[in-house]
Scaffold this motif. Sequence first.
Motif, PDB file in Angstrom:
ATOM      1  N   GLN A  66      -6.362   8.931  -3.074  1.00 49.14           N
ATOM      2  CA  GLN A  66      -5.303   8.059  -3.578  1.00 49.14           C
ATOM      3  C   GLN A  66      -5.897   6.744  -4.035  1.00 49.14           C
ATOM      4  OE1 GLN A  66      -2.382   6.035  -0.786  1.00 49.14           O
ATOM      5  NE2 GLN A  66      -0.950   7.395  -1.847  1.00 49.14           N
TER       6      GLN A  66
ATOM      7  N   SER B 151       0.848  -1.195   0.000  1.00 46.75           N
ATOM      8  CA  SER B 151       0.000   0.000   0.000  1.00 46.75           C
ATOM      9  C   SER B 151       0.878   1.237   0.000  1.00 46.75           C
ATOM     10  CB  SER B 151      -0.929   0.005   1.208  1.00 46.75           C
ATOM     11  OG  SER B 151      -0.185   0.215   2.396  1.00 46.75           O
ATOM     12  N   ASP B 152       0.273   2.379   0.102  1.00 47.28           N
ATOM     13  CA  ASP B 152       1.019   3.630   0.117  1.00 47.28           C
ATOM     14  C   ASP B 152       0.356   4.586   1.086  1.00 47.28           C
ATOM     15  OD1 ASP B 152       1.989   6.303  -2.015  1.00 47.28           O
ATOM     16  OD2 ASP B 152       3.307   4.956  -0.907  1.00 47.28           O
TER      17      ASP B 152
ATOM     18  N   THR C 115       5.504   6.023  -5.285  1.00 46.64           N
ATOM     19  CA  THR C 115       5.298   5.450  -3.963  1.00 46.64           C
ATOM     20  C   THR C 115       6.164   6.177  -2.970  1.00 46.64           C
ATOM     21  OG1 THR C 115       7.041   3.809  -4.284  1.00 46.64           O
ATOM     22  CG2 THR C 115       4.801   3.164  -4.883  1.00 46.64           C
TER      23      THR C 115
ATOM     24  N   LEU D 190       0.024  12.949  -8.708  1.00 47.00           N
ATOM     25  CA  LEU D 190       1.328  12.422  -8.294  1.00 47.00           C
ATOM     26  C   LEU D 190       1.348  10.919  -8.495  1.00 47.00           C
ATOM     27  CD1 LEU D 190       4.047  12.884  -6.840  1.00 47.00           C
ATOM     28  CD2 LEU D 190       2.847  12.553  -4.691  1.00 47.00           C
TER      29      LEU D 190
ATOM     30  N   TYR E 184       1.430   4.184  -6.991  1.00 47.39           N
ATOM     31  CA  TYR E 184       0.090   4.617  -6.653  1.00 47.39           C
ATOM     32  C   TYR E 184      -0.167   5.979  -7.291  1.00 47.39           C
ATOM     33  CZ  TYR E 184      -0.781   0.921  -3.311  1.00 47.39           C
ATOM     34  OH  TYR E 184      -1.003  -0.303  -2.740  1.00 47.39           O
TER      35      TYR E 184
END
Lengths: 116, 111
Positions: free
Chosen positions: B49, A101-102, B92, B89, B32
Motif C-alpha cells: 500500500q 493513513s490507511d 480509503t 484498489l 490510498y
Amino acid sequence: NAGVTQTPKFRVLKTGQSMTLLCAQDMNHEYMYWYRQDPGMGLRLIHYSVGEGTTAKGEVPDGYNVSRLKKQNFLLGLESAAPSQTSVYFCASSPRPPTGSDQPQHFGDGTRLSIL
Amino acid sequence: LAKTTQPISMDSYEGQEVNITCSHNNIATNDYITWYQQFPSQGPRFIIQGYKTKVTNEVASLFIPADRKSSTLSLPRVSLSDTAVYYCLVGTTGGGNKLTFGTGTQLKVEL
C-alpha cells in the motif's frame, strides 16, 4: 489465529429461499465488509460496517441486509434469493486507520452461493 | 468513486521482473493505493500500500508518480507461485463505500 472465517463455504438455494452468511474475525477490527465477486469480475462492495451496531450501503446493496450486533461478527442476509445473486461472497475486516493513513483489509476465503 | 484500469492479463517467465500498471485518473486527495493478490478459490491477500512516491516491502515495490494518476506494482524475480490475479484498489477504508476494486490483472508465470 484464524483471521476472517466465513460460514458456510458452499450453499445451494432455491429461488425465494432465505439464508444468512456469517463472517467472524478474531483480530478486534473495527471495520467489516461484504463483497460479491462474479466470474471474471472484480469485487463489488455490498455493505460495510465501521463499528458494532453500525451498517452502511456499498455499491450493490439491493437484495441484501446486514447486521453487526457483535464486533467480531458481520452477518449478510438474503431475504428472498434470486438467481442474479449467484456469486462468491467475500467478507473482510480492517482496523480503524490512524488519522492521515490507511489500513489494508483482511479477507476470508469466501462463500460460494448458487441459486437455482 | 475513483475508477481504476489495469491490463487484463500479462505473461512472464520465472526469474523476470514484472511490472503491472494501474490507471486511476480521478484519485481523490485522501485516497490510498493498495494492491491485492488473489489465487483461485481464495480471498484477496494484501501485497502493498502507498500514498505517493515509492514503497517497498519484502515481496514487492509500488511506484507512484507525483500526479498520483497511476501506480505500478513491481514484482522482482517472479516464480510459478506468483501466478494469480492482481487487483489495484484506490480509496480509503475510513470511507467504506469509497473502496473500488479494478477488474484485476491475470498474471501467468511460466518456466
